[in-house]
Design an enzyme around this catalytic site. Structure first.
Site, short mmCIF file in Angstrom:
data_model
loop_
_atom_site.label_atom_id
_atom_site.label_comp_id
_atom_site.label_asym_id
_atom_site.label_seq_id
_atom_site.Cartn_x
_atom_site.Cartn_y
_atom_site.Cartn_z
CB SER A 11 3.62 -0.60 6.58
OG SER A 11 2.60 0.24 7.09
CD GLU A 25 -1.18 0.24 -0.19
OE1 GLU A 25 -0.72 0.77 0.84
OE2 GLU A 25 -0.50 -0.42 -0.98
CG HIS A 64 -0.94 -1.04 3.97
ND1 HIS A 64 -0.24 0.02 3.47
CD2 HIS A 64 -0.37 -1.34 5.16
CE1 HIS A 64 0.72 0.35 4.31
NE2 HIS A 64 0.68 -0.46 5.34
#
Length: 309
Positions: free
Chosen positions: A144, A239, A269
């Site tokens: 991320s 995502e 995600h």
């Protein structure tokens, strides 16, 4: 079972959340609670240490570690997260590769906005090099926001004239603070974790008024990627950040970078965090470990051949 597994995880991520804006403390507590439900593998040892000016968590196999180091950057939207919160992903990389990792506890926004996180991650890399680490035996990895940092720290290292690591591995990286990818709108509602509003809020806290059109904030659209080491980008089709990876991969290839874009269908995600309960997560982590093994072997063999020539 995979379809049922994906459905269970999607439903878990869609559990009702408190309405209205949350304080930064509430955001951090919620993220820690979410990540505490992930499976941390057996067979690892963790030790609190430091790299440069920042605390770090060393994650090592219980047995003797193989040569090479994973420098890991955790996720959390630049405002939350910790090495402990991301231990499921880091631990699985360590057990699959047999190599130790250092997970950097970089400073978080809004108390420490851009470029504090990159200063810390670059400082950690400098500390490894100053401690005698061979850059060809180091790989950057992250998830991320940390996946974004894996890329931007590499850019910062290149621009600072430092030797680059052997490879970059990024899980669902955040690579575009301009929020101009089509997927940020086309995947709205499909993504069970993020909305445009949620990523814009955390992005605002991280930018603190900085222009997002900068290479270290939006490498997917603004950076010169030439000279970077081989990269593996793993992302799911569910995502809103999907196009962060697809656009970076296209621009990296155009710049002559060896890049693998690994897209998995119908997963959320950082789906790799669901190892041991989602087949696609285990398979993706196996591919990631193979990539790291290949790049470390290749870089080490090249360095040895050069030294003996």
């Amino acid at each position: 079972m995979s379809k049922e597994q994906r459905a269970r995880i999607d439903a878990r991520l869609r559990q009702p959340r408190p309405e209205g804006p949350r304080t930064i403390e509430e955001m951090r507590a919620g993220f820690e609670a979410l990540m505490s439900g992930m499976t941390v593998p057996a067979g690892i040892r963790t030790t609190r240490t430091a790299l440069g000016d920042r605390p770090a968590l060393r994650v090592a196999p219980e047995d003797r570690a193989r040569a090479g180091t994973i420098l890991y950057f955790h996720g959390g939207g630049w405002v939350s997260g910790s090495p402990e919160a991301s231990l499921a992903v880091t631990g699985h990389l360590v057990t699959r590769t047999g190599r130790a990792a250092y997970s950097v506890d970089y400073r978080l926004a809004p108390e420490h906005p851009f470029p504090a996180a990159i200063e810390d991650t670059l400082g950690a890399y400098r500390a490894l090099l100053n401690g005698g680490a061979d850059p060809s035996a180091v790989v950057f990895a992250g998830d991320s926001a940390g996946g974004g940092l894996a890329v931007t720290t590499c850019l910062a290292a290149r621009d600072a004239g430092l030797p680059l690591p052997a490879a970059v591995l990024a899980f669902s990286p955040g690579l575009d603070a301009t929020r101009t990818g089509e997927s940020i709108d086309t995947k709205e509602g499909v993504d069970p974790f993020f909305t445009r509003a949620s990523v814009e809020r955390t992005g605002m806290l991280y930018l603190a008024g900085a222009d997002p059109h900068q290479p270290l904030l939006s490498p997917a659209v603004c950076a010169d990627l030439s000279g970077l080491p081989p990269m593996l980008l793993q992302v799911g089709t569910n995502e809103i950040l999907l196009d962060d990876s697809t656009r970076l991969a296209a621009r990296a290839r155009a710049a002559g970078v060896d890049v693998i874009l690994d897209v998995t269908a119908d997963v959320p995600h950082v789906f790799q965090a669901f190892a041991d309960e989602l087949d696609e997560a285990d398979e993706a982590l196996d591919r990631a470990a193979l990539f790291l093994d290949q790049r470390l072997r290749t870089a080490t063999a090249t360095a040895t051949a050069t030294a003996t020539a």
